[in-house]
Design an enzyme around this catalytic site. Structure first.
Site, short mmCIF file in Angstrom:
data_model
loop_
_atom_site.label_atom_id
_atom_site.label_comp_id
_atom_site.label_asym_id
_atom_site.label_seq_id
_atom_site.Cartn_x
_atom_site.Cartn_y
_atom_site.Cartn_z
N HIS A 146 0.90 -1.28 -0.01
CA HIS A 146 0.09 0.10 0.02
C HIS A 146 0.88 1.14 -0.12
O HIS A 146 0.48 2.38 0.43
CB HIS A 146 -0.86 -0.04 1.18
CG HIS A 146 -1.55 -1.36 1.46
ND1 HIS A 146 -2.90 -1.63 0.99
CD2 HIS A 146 -1.18 -2.28 2.20
CE1 HIS A 146 -3.39 -2.65 1.30
NE2 HIS A 146 -2.38 -3.38 2.04
N SER B 80 14.81 22.01 -15.46
CA SER B 80 13.56 23.04 -15.83
C SER B 80 13.95 24.21 -16.29
O SER B 80 14.93 25.02 -15.68
CB SER B 80 12.74 23.03 -14.34
OG SER B 80 12.04 24.35 -14.47
N LYS C 26 15.61 21.84 -10.31
CA LYS C 26 15.04 20.82 -10.79
C LYS C 26 16.11 19.92 -11.33
O LYS C 26 16.72 20.18 -12.00
CB LYS C 26 13.78 21.25 -11.65
CG LYS C 26 12.65 21.77 -11.06
CD LYS C 26 11.81 21.01 -10.15
CE LYS C 26 11.10 19.79 -10.43
NZ LYS C 26 10.08 20.05 -10.79
N GLU D 178 9.83 8.89 -16.74
CA GLU D 178 8.33 9.45 -16.92
C GLU D 178 7.89 8.92 -18.19
O GLU D 178 6.68 8.53 -18.54
CB GLU D 178 8.05 10.63 -16.70
CG GLU D 178 8.30 11.26 -15.09
CD GLU D 178 8.42 12.57 -15.01
OE1 GLU D 178 7.67 13.55 -15.33
OE2 GLU D 178 9.81 13.42 -14.62
#
Ligand code: ARG
Length: 464
Positions: A157, A278, A284, A291
């Site tokens: 979980h 970024s 960043k 992704e």
């Protein structure tokens, strides 16, 4: 001008939009090698069976070689008016060889031609993917071997569950990829029957030798039913299904890379080679490759559902709907190949933060099960009761705001007087993982042995 291939029955050329919707050459040209190989096998068989003279067969064979050379060197001009790869090749062959080229299409149809070309293409793709999967397994197993004893939190979980080792976690993916390879191999075995000679749908009246063409093209045998041969695309569906499942595995791995490289987990670092910045936020470091692996899974699953929907309502035998079978497969194969390369690159690049993993491993009372197991082992308590007692221990630690390993023996005895001092030993995360030595468990000794087993197995295979 009416069509060269079926002009006898037609007086005028197709409407511009008819030509556009009908043509597949833009995408099926990638099968040129398979198309020419199948034609070579077919004409050699026609000659052997006495259906075409040796001279014509030799001229056609040499002509096909020339066409192959022209395509490979980029000199070939594909024509949309000629619809697909089969007619583009045959038309050029006719220019080279003359009217004898027309004998090549004896006892075959584009229906069995496309069925054989596509199988050959998918078979090659499956073999290439297998090599890439092997390379990824190798990268994962090597990393697992060096992190067999690196303790980290195990989750259910996405909550802290029990400590595991990083090596164990990586080997879970080696197992999944092993099954992915098995699924691709199964698909390959079933697809490896040759449909050539089924002709349009009913077979042919010529005395062809289908065993011969099957053998020449590396198939195990000819397909047994001509209607089935030109009607089904289950080999593509099976392959897409194996691809979709494999992509799903990669996507779950990628999801963990995304989570673990972020500051809230901080378990992994990717170097500049696999990070992006970024344009506005200078701090960043984004895991874009992970992704994208996660995101591209959508189109691979989409290719499977797309082809299932194309096929589901088609009466036997061939319908032109089936021309829609290729783009999804080509794209899914190319996409999975890219994703496998990217994940292999990330695995080789990533640096685990061993201290951060170790520190996180004890968070969330993750060794509670070890206390319950102690109560069962030492006091003979039924597990359900031990679970209850341990629950009270956890509640105590929680109310005091400390970890389980910070409780004193006296505090433990306030809940269960029979606790002995050695219970304190089971509370550490190292102890916890090393105790899980059941077959398939996370104990470092197991993980080392499993990693060694995989590395041995993989090194016995031919590299990609
Ligand atoms: N381009 C076609 C395809 O991909 C080849 C088969 C055409 N057959 C036909 N009967 N029109 O399916």
């Amino acid at each position: 001008m009416s069509n060269k291939m079926w002009g006898g029955r037609f007086e005028s050329a197709p409407d511009e939009i008819m030509e556009e919707i009908n043509a597949s050459i833009e995408f099926d040209q990638v099968m040129f090698r398979q198309d020419i190989a199948a034609s070579r096998a077919h004409v050699a068989m026609l000659s052997e069976a006495g259906i075409v003279t040796k001279e014509d067969a030799a001229a056609i064979g040499a002509g096909l070689d020339q066409v192959l050379g022209e395509i490979e060197s980029g000199k070939f001009e594909f024509s949309r008016a000629l619809e697909d790869i089969h007619m583009n090749v045959e038309s050029r062959l006719t220019e080279i060889v003359g009217p004898a080229a027309g004998r090549l299409h004896t006892a075959r149809s584009r229906n069995d031609q496309v069925a054989v070309d596509f199988r050959l293409w998918v078979r090659d793709a499956v073999d290439a993917l297998d090599g890439q999967l092997r390379a990824l397994q190798q990268a994962l197993a090597e990393t697992a071997a060096s992190h067999a004893a690196t303790v980290m939190p195990g989750f259910t979980h996405l909550q802290p569950a029990q400590p595991v080792t990083f090596g164990h976690h990586l080997l879970a993916f080696v197992e999944m990829l092993g099954r992915d390879r098995g699924r691709l191999r199964d698909a390959r075995r079933r697809m490896n029957e040759c449909p050539l000679g089924a002709a349009a749908l009913a077979g042919t009246s010529f005395p062809i030798n289908r065993e011969m063409t099957a053998r020449a093209l590396g198939f195990d045998r000819p397909t047994a039913n001509s209607l089935d041969s030109v009607s089904d695309r289950d080999f593509a569906l099976e392959t897409l299904s194996a691809i979709a499942i494999c992509a799903t595995h990669l996507s779950r791995f990628a999801e963990e890379v995304v989570l673990w490289t972020g500051p809230f987990f901080g378990f992994l670092k990717l170097s500049d080679k696999f990070s992006t910045g970024s344009s506005i936020m200078p701090q960043k470091r984004n895991p874009d490759a992970a992704e994208l692996v996660r995101g591209k899974t959508g189109r691979m699953i989409g290719a499977l559902s797309g082809l299932l929907v194309v096929m589901k309502g088609l009466p036997l035998a061939y319908s032109k709907d089936m021309q829609e079978d290729k783009e999804g497969v080509f794209d899914a194969v190319q996409t999975l190949s890219l994703c496998l390369a990217a994940v292999t690159g990330m695995v080789r690049d990533m640096q685990p933060d061993v201290d951060a993993m170790r520190a996180a491993a004890g968070i969330g009372f993750s060794t509670a099960t070890d206390i319950a197991d102690w109560l069962v082992r030492r006091l003979g308590m039924p597990f359900r009761q031990a679970h209850h007692v341990t629950g009270r221990v956890v509640a105590l630690a929680s109310s005091r705001g400390v970890g389980l390993d910070q409780l004193t023996l006296d505090e433990l005895r306030s809940i269960e007087p029979r606790f002995e001092v050695d219970v304190l030993d089971v509370l550490g995360v190292e102890k916890s993982v090393s105790s899980r030595a059941s077959f398939g468990g996370t104990a470092p000794a197991n993980v080392s042995a499993q990693a060694a087993k995989w590395l041995d197995l993989l090194s016995g295979e031919l590299p990609a």
